[in-house]
Design a protein around this motif. Structure first.
Motif, PDB file in Angstrom:
ATOM      1  N   VAL A  63       0.869  -1.176   0.000  1.00 25.14           N
ATOM      2  CA  VAL A  63       0.000   0.000   0.000  1.00 25.14           C
ATOM      3  C   VAL A  63       0.904   1.223   0.000  1.00 25.14           C
ATOM      4  CG1 VAL A  63      -1.780   1.266   1.272  1.00 25.14           C
ATOM      5  CG2 VAL A  63      -1.762  -1.237   1.299  1.00 25.14           C
ATOM      6  N   ALA A  98      -1.756   6.491   1.559  1.00 27.01           N
ATOM      7  CA  ALA A  98      -2.961   6.057   0.838  1.00 27.01           C
ATOM      8  C   ALA A  98      -4.125   6.033   1.822  1.00 27.01           C
ATOM      9  CB  ALA A  98      -2.745   4.679   0.232  1.00 27.01           C
ATOM     10  N   THR A  99      -5.277   6.500   1.403  1.00 28.27           N
ATOM     11  CA  THR A  99      -6.433   6.536   2.302  1.00 28.27           C
ATOM     12  C   THR A  99      -7.447   5.449   2.006  1.00 28.27           C
ATOM     13  OG1 THR A  99      -7.501   8.161   0.873  1.00 28.27           O
ATOM     14  CG2 THR A  99      -6.210   9.011   2.734  1.00 28.27           C
ATOM     15  N   SER A 100      -7.582   5.029   0.780  1.00 28.81           N
ATOM     16  CA  SER A 100      -8.550   3.976   0.474  1.00 28.81           C
ATOM     17  C   SER A 100      -8.142   3.212  -0.784  1.00 28.81           C
ATOM     18  CB  SER A 100      -9.950   4.552   0.315  1.00 28.81           C
ATOM     19  OG  SER A 100      -9.960   5.497  -0.724  1.00 28.81           O
ATOM     20  N   PRO A 101      -7.013   2.547  -0.744  1.00 27.72           N
ATOM     21  CA  PRO A 101      -6.596   1.803  -1.943  1.00 27.72           C
ATOM     22  C   PRO A 101      -7.488   0.588  -2.173  1.00 27.72           C
ATOM     23  CG  PRO A 101      -5.164   1.278  -0.117  1.00 27.72           C
ATOM     24  CD  PRO A 101      -6.083   2.372   0.357  1.00 27.72           C
ATOM     25  N   THR A 102      -7.628   0.203  -3.400  1.00 30.81           N
ATOM     26  CA  THR A 102      -8.352  -1.017  -3.748  1.00 30.81           C
ATOM     27  C   THR A 102      -7.324  -2.069  -4.128  1.00 30.81           C
ATOM     28  OG1 THR A 102     -10.252   0.237  -4.567  1.00 30.81           O
ATOM     29  CG2 THR A 102     -10.029  -2.052  -5.308  1.00 30.81           C
TER      30      THR A 102
END
Length: 66
Positions: free
Chosen positions: A25, A29-33
């Motif tokens: 990650v 990063a705040t909301s990686p997929t």
């Protein structure tokens, strides 16, 4: 299962162990997929009511900083 009567998860979905994975990650990063492949599978004999059903699968993730 979003349709537990027509498509119960216990008899139609298998979740394999995915321990020991390494997922990267990016910093800040705040909301990686991220995707984990070949872990969830549906039984080949699943009935028609399983089409379009959503399955909720709880996960526990542990992170470390390198």
């Amino acid at each position: 299962s979003s349709n537990e009567i027509g498509c119960p998860a216990a008899t139609n979905v298998t979740v394999a162990s995915a321990s020991g994975l390494t997922l990267t990650v990016a910093a800040n990063a705040t909301s990686p997929t991220l995707s984990i492949v070949d872990v969830v599978s549906m039984d080949i004999n699943a009935s028609d009511p399983c089409q379009g059903v959503t399955f909720t699968i709880p996960m526990t993730l542990t992170g470390t900083q390198n």
